[in-house]
Design an enzyme around this catalytic site. Sequence first.
Site, PDB file in Angstrom:
ATOM      1  CG  HIS A   1       2.535  -3.012   6.531  1.00 32.12           C
ATOM      2  ND1 HIS A   1       3.292  -3.973   5.930  1.00 32.12           N
ATOM      3  CD2 HIS A   1       1.481  -2.800   5.710  1.00 32.12           C
ATOM      4  CE1 HIS A   1       2.728  -4.333   4.792  1.00 32.12           C
ATOM      5  NE2 HIS A   1       1.614  -3.635   4.646  1.00 32.12           N
TER       6      HIS A   1
ATOM      7  CG  HIS B   1      -2.114  -0.865   1.104  1.00 30.67           C
ATOM      8  ND1 HIS B   1      -2.056  -2.217   1.339  1.00 30.67           N
ATOM      9  CD2 HIS B   1      -3.401  -0.578   0.794  1.00 30.67           C
ATOM     10  CE1 HIS B   1      -3.265  -2.736   1.168  1.00 30.67           C
ATOM     11  NE2 HIS B   1      -4.103  -1.762   0.845  1.00 30.67           N
TER      12      HIS B   1
END
Length: 156
Positions: free
Chosen positions: A120, A71
């Site tokens: 993340h 992303h």
Amino acid sequence: MGSATVLWFAAVVALCILALRGDGPALILVVAAMAGGQVLSSLLKSAFDRARPDLIRGGPAVFDASFPSGHAMMSLVTYLTLATVLARDEPRRSLKSVYLAAAAILTLSVGASRVLLGVHWPTDVLGGWCAGIAWVSLCLLAALAWKPRERTAAPA
């Protein structure tokens, strides 16, 4: 703002505008940057195969590798490429700055959201940004090298 659906929607809108303008080289640059960025992200994820953080119970279920953040990388690739293409032909410096600032704000927001959602590690996001900057830089350098040079008339 960093999902593949949103990024490709933004790109398709930009590609339609570029096609209507007849700007084939910019259209090719956007497609090559995004498609190549996606391939590079997948290759890096496979190479590093880093486990995702398991910090938030009941958080989003994600099954692919953590490093680099796809992303973060793809939002940088998409928004920076689009901002560069828009800024290239813009004569006003203030609007060039707006395009680049918007790309930076969107990219930073996407990266921060990946860490805040717990999907993340911060280094995954930084790695995605670094890979994205490197890829966009290569694409822009290739576009500059590929651009036909203007010929000047030889003196008589």
